[in-house]
Scaffold this active site. Structure first.
Site, PDB file in Angstrom:
ATOM      1  N   ASN A  74      -6.294   8.781  -5.293  1.00 47.11           N
ATOM      2  CA  ASN A  74      -5.769   7.361  -5.109  1.00 47.11           C
ATOM      3  C   ASN A  74      -6.372   6.370  -6.082  1.00 47.11           C
ATOM      4  OD1 ASN A  74      -4.294   6.814  -3.029  1.00 47.11           O
ATOM      5  ND2 ASN A  74      -5.882   7.270  -1.554  1.00 47.11           N
ATOM      6  N   ILE A  75      -6.068   6.553  -7.569  1.00 46.53           N
ATOM      7  CA  ILE A  75      -6.579   5.597  -8.515  1.00 46.53           C
ATOM      8  C   ILE A  75      -6.293   4.302  -8.233  1.00 46.53           C
ATOM      9  CG2 ILE A  75      -7.019   5.083 -10.746  1.00 46.53           C
ATOM     10  CD1 ILE A  75      -6.824   8.080 -11.207  1.00 46.53           C
ATOM     11  N   ARG A  76      -7.232   3.251  -7.935  1.00 44.19           N
ATOM     12  CA  ARG A  76      -6.602   1.897  -8.010  1.00 44.19           C
ATOM     13  C   ARG A  76      -7.415   1.206  -9.140  1.00 44.19           C
ATOM     14  NH1 ARG A  76      -4.009   4.051  -4.871  1.00 44.19           N
ATOM     15  NH2 ARG A  76      -3.408   3.414  -2.624  1.00 44.19           N
ATOM     16  N   TYR A  99      -6.468  -8.014  -4.070  1.00 41.92           N
ATOM     17  CA  TYR A  99      -7.780  -7.923  -3.057  1.00 41.92           C
ATOM     18  C   TYR A  99      -8.463  -8.939  -2.944  1.00 41.92           C
ATOM     19  CZ  TYR A  99      -6.919  -2.736  -4.109  1.00 41.92           C
ATOM     20  OH  TYR A  99      -6.331  -1.525  -4.170  1.00 41.92           O
ATOM     21  N   GLY A 151       6.656  11.061  -5.813  1.00 42.17           N
ATOM     22  CA  GLY A 151       7.637  10.083  -5.268  1.00 42.17           C
ATOM     23  C   GLY A 151       8.846  10.448  -5.076  1.00 42.17           C
ATOM     24  N   ARG A 168     -12.040  -8.438  -1.590  1.00 46.44           N
ATOM     25  CA  ARG A 168     -12.637  -7.298  -0.717  1.00 46.44           C
ATOM     26  C   ARG A 168     -14.234  -7.242  -1.605  1.00 46.44           C
ATOM     27  NH1 ARG A 168      -9.422  -1.890  -2.056  1.00 46.44           N
ATOM     28  NH2 ARG A 168     -10.381  -1.170  -0.302  1.00 46.44           N
ATOM     29  N   GLY A 215       2.018   7.399   0.493  1.00 46.06           N
ATOM     30  CA  GLY A 215       1.274   8.803  -0.012  1.00 46.06           C
ATOM     31  C   GLY A 215       0.410   9.000   1.015  1.00 46.06           C
ATOM     32  N   ASP A 216      -0.213   8.012   1.905  1.00 50.26           N
ATOM     33  CA  ASP A 216      -1.070   8.321   2.788  1.00 50.26           C
ATOM     34  C   ASP A 216      -0.677   9.082   3.957  1.00 50.26           C
ATOM     35  OD1 ASP A 216      -2.801   6.806   1.131  1.00 50.26           O
ATOM     36  OD2 ASP A 216      -2.399   5.108   2.262  1.00 50.26           O
ATOM     37  N   GLY A 246      -5.507   0.650   5.028  1.00 49.17           N
ATOM     38  CA  GLY A 246      -6.633   1.003   4.335  1.00 49.17           C
ATOM     39  C   GLY A 246      -6.238   2.711   4.190  1.00 49.17           C
TER      40      GLY A 246
HETATM   41  O1  KDG Z   1      -2.402   3.577   0.210  1.00 49.00           O
HETATM   42  C1  KDG Z   1      -1.986   2.110   0.500  1.00 49.00           C
HETATM   43  C2  KDG Z   1      -3.098   1.365   0.627  1.00 49.00           C
HETATM   44  O2  KDG Z   1      -3.897   1.717  -1.059  1.00 49.00           O
HETATM   45  C3  KDG Z   1      -3.093  -0.041   0.674  1.00 49.00           C
HETATM   46  O3  KDG Z   1      -2.604  -0.192   1.775  1.00 49.00           O
HETATM   47  C4  KDG Z   1      -4.625  -0.435   0.846  1.00 49.00           C
HETATM   48  O4  KDG Z   1      -6.318   0.968   1.043  1.00 49.00           O
HETATM   49  C5  KDG Z   1      -5.860   0.061   0.169  1.00 49.00           C
HETATM   50  C6  KDG Z   1      -6.184  -0.061  -1.093  1.00 49.00           C
HETATM   51  O5  KDG Z   1      -7.422   0.215  -1.193  1.00 49.00           O
HETATM   52  O6  KDG Z   1      -5.653  -0.511  -1.873  1.00 49.00           O
END
Ligand code: KDG
Length: 323
Positions: free
Chosen positions: A168-170, A106, A231, A108, A260-261, A34
């Site tokens: 940290n854009i997902r 995911y 990167g 989640r 990155g973390d 995470g």
């Molecule tokens: O930075 C890596 C994480 O993104 C991944 O392992 C899982 O925390 C995570 C996510 O929400 O994508």
């Protein structure tokens, strides 16, 4: 000792033993990961006293997550055990369809951590704290997580702790560019230390790096320290308006997740320990390089000795090439 606190979701990561499309994978390694927890674990391994806030299910995977934090010596007294909702799981697909790239899927939605809310925050967690860390993933999980993240930022500021934020854009959580901006903007405005990457900058502003970097700087009203992770293009920092940059190390990429973390964690630990910016950037690069070369987000995170060994091997390699 310097103290840091993180907030975020920790999941079970199912990482196939082989590269390729997930539908053909039958064997998996089980990891724990995470983003914010990865960064906090990196900091703890580098001598920062860390605590973590999250919720886990009252299930087998929740026990694994707690064991992972506790085995590092991270304080878990603020972790909520949720009797109703499960610990989240996600699957990793490596090297397909783009070689060297990793994708995540995911499971989640409605997880224990996405039900974390401001009611779970106690002011005492923020007393005597040096740094609070959250990223763009947590406010994207749910409204209650967004409220908790905003309240945590306020509590950190009230107690004079620095706020570190990684965009940290997902996109599988935020869905659209507009929603990404709406969700992240309050945190970008309030952060003291801001981390971002090329992809995130392009998503929030435009693809031209120089112009989007300036747009971010204007939006980041309080950040005296901005870190840009590029990167294989290295890492850059702007500290009080002065620019520093460092090339990255060339290593074989096995799994770029978590790199990155690792960078954030090594940079923040170096910063809290008073190291010069150039050194903090070098360690950020080293931690990132070590992490991409192994599977799992948490297992590869280096301590100081591992980073020095890596640096010595790089120097030896350079000398061999010069001979
Ligand atoms: O930075 C890596 C994480 O993104 C991944 O392992 C899982 O925390 C995570 C996510 O929400 O994508």
């Amino acid at each position: 000792m310097k103290r840091a606190l993180g907030l975020g979701e920790i999941m079970i990561q199912m990482n196939p033993t082989e590269k390729g499309a997930l539908r053909f994978q039958t064997l998996y390694e089980r990891h724990v990961a995470g983003s914010e927890a990865n960064t906090i674990t990196q900091m703890q391994r580098l001598g920062i006293e860390c605590s973590f806030l999250t919720a886990v299910g009252a299930d087998e995977f929740g026990k694994v997550v707690l064991a992972s934090l506790r085995s590092e010596g991270i304080d878990t007294s603020g972790v909520v055990i949720d009797e109703k909702n499960p610990t989240a799981v996600y699957f990793v697909q490596r090297g397909y369809p783009v070689p060297d790239k990793t994708m995540v899927f995911y499971y989640r939605k409605g997880s224990a951590a996405s039900n974390f809310g401001p009611q779970h925050l106690k002011e005492e967690y923020f007393k005597g704290l040096d740094l609070f860390l959250v990223s763009g993933i947590t406010p994207a999980l749910s409204d209650s997580c967004k409220e908790a993240s905003l309240k945590a930022v306020e509590l950190a500021k009230k107690h004079s702790a620095k706020v570190a934020f990684d965009t940290n854009i997902r996109i599988n959580l935020l869905k659209t560019k507009e929603n990404a901006m709406k969700t992240l903007e309050p945190f970008i405005r309030k952060a003291d230390i801001l981390f971002t990457g090329m992809g995130d900058l392009a998503m929030l502003f435009e693809s031209d790096f120089d112009r989007s970097r300036e747009s971010l700087r204007k939006m980041a009203e309080q950040a005296r320290l901005l870190v840009f992770k590029k990167g294989s293009g290295g890492i850059e920092a702007i500290v009080d308006g002065k620019r520093y940059s460092m090339p990255s190390y060339k290593v074989p990429v096995v799994d770029e997740l978590g790199a990155g973390d690792a960078c954030d964690g090594a940079f923040l630990a170096s910063y809290l320990l008073g190291k010069p910016v150039e050194e903090a950037l070098r360690y950020a690069n080293v931690a990132g390089a070590i992490t991409v070369s192994l599977k799992g987000d948490i297992e590869p995170l280096p301590d100081w000795k591992a980073m020095e060994t890596f640096l010595a091997s790089q120097e030896a390699g350079e000398k061999r090439l010069l001979r």
